[in-house]
Design a protein around this motif. Structure first.
Motif, PDB file in Angstrom:
ATOM      1  N   UNK A   1      -6.770   3.332  76.962  1.00  0.00           N
ATOM      2  CA  UNK A   1      -5.466   3.926  77.246  1.00  0.00           C
ATOM      3  C   UNK A   1      -4.372   3.253  76.417  1.00  0.00           C
ATOM      4  N   UNK A   2      -4.385   1.936  76.338  1.00  0.00           N
ATOM      5  CA  UNK A   2      -3.365   1.224  75.537  1.00  0.00           C
ATOM      6  C   UNK A   2      -3.487   1.569  74.060  1.00  0.00           C
TER       7      UNK A   2
ATOM      8  N   UNK B   1       0.808  13.012  77.648  1.00  0.00           N
ATOM      9  CA  UNK B   1       0.371  11.807  78.339  1.00  0.00           C
ATOM     10  C   UNK B   1      -1.143  11.665  78.215  1.00  0.00           C
ATOM     11  N   UNK B   2      -1.598  10.439  78.037  1.00  0.00           N
ATOM     12  CA  UNK B   2      -3.036  10.154  78.061  1.00  0.00           C
ATOM     13  C   UNK B   2      -3.360   9.520  79.398  1.00  0.00           C
TER      14      UNK B   2
ATOM     15  N   UNK C   1      -0.428   7.505  70.334  1.00  0.00           N
ATOM     16  CA  UNK C   1      -0.762   8.687  69.532  1.00  0.00           C
ATOM     17  C   UNK C   1      -0.422   9.948  70.324  1.00  0.00           C
ATOM     18  N   UNK C   2      -0.840   9.987  71.577  1.00  0.00           N
ATOM     19  CA  UNK C   2      -0.570  11.159  72.408  1.00  0.00           C
ATOM     20  C   UNK C   2       0.916  11.269  72.733  1.00  0.00           C
TER      21      UNK C   2
ATOM     22  N   UNK D   1     -12.592  -1.534  79.683  1.00  0.00           N
ATOM     23  CA  UNK D   1     -12.692  -0.558  78.585  1.00  0.00           C
ATOM     24  C   UNK D   1     -11.648   0.540  78.721  1.00  0.00           C
ATOM     25  N   UNK D   2     -11.522   1.074  79.934  1.00  0.00           N
ATOM     26  CA  UNK D   2     -10.607   2.198  80.144  1.00  0.00           C
ATOM     27  C   UNK D   2      -9.156   1.787  79.900  1.00  0.00           C
ATOM     28  N   UNK D   3      -8.777   0.599  80.351  1.00  0.00           N
ATOM     29  CA  UNK D   3      -7.407   0.124  80.122  1.00  0.00           C
ATOM     30  C   UNK D   3      -7.145  -0.089  78.636  1.00  0.00           C
TER      31      UNK D   3
END
Length: 140
Positions: A61-62, A74-75, A67-68, A56-58
């Motif tokens: 982040x992708x 950086x996210x 957007x960030x 989920x976390x990967x």
């Protein structure tokens, strides 16, 4: 019931407003270069029985990094999921939130719902209270 639907819409709007406000404050802060999301939870959050790439976390982040990055930030998505082998549960992992994720996270994501069986509200309230003691008072 219609009252429950109305209440759900109300809380959904509150959560969306809080998320937008949290992200906007970070993006508009000239001193902030990183936006951090810290996740805690069970082996589901940890990504067990899955490739790290597909956790989920990967995926989060992708999905959100571009957007960030377009805003010059950086996210960072931190994974503090536990397999349960150490005795962590939804009832006690919340007390270690400031040690399991960076103390300066912008958002805390809680993912224990798969294992909760009654009384989870106490653990969730504890997580919110511990989060409010962190420097940025992150959204939960």
């Amino acid at each position: 019931t219609p009252e429950q639907i109305q209440q759900h819409k109300h809380y959904s709007k509150q959560r969306t407003t809080k998320l937008i406000t949290t992200m906007a404050q970070a993006l508009l802060n000239p001193l902030q270069d990183d936006f951090k999301i810290g996740t805690i939870g069970s082996s589901v959050a940890a990504g067990h029985d899955n490739c790290h790439y597909d956790s989920y976390e990967s995926q989060l982040q992708r999905t959100l990094s571009s957007i960030f990055q377009s805003a010059g930030m950086n996210l960072i998505v931190q994974n503090a999921g536990e397999g349960g082998g150490c005795g962590d549960t939804h009832e006690n992992q919340v007390f270690c939130i400031t040690h399991n994720v960076s103390p300066d996270v912008d958002i805390i994501h809680y993912s224990w719902t798969y294992f909760e069986h009654g009384g989870a509200e106490k653990a969730r309230e504890s997580l919110i209270r511990w989060g409010q003691q962190m420097p940025k008072r992150p959204m939960v």
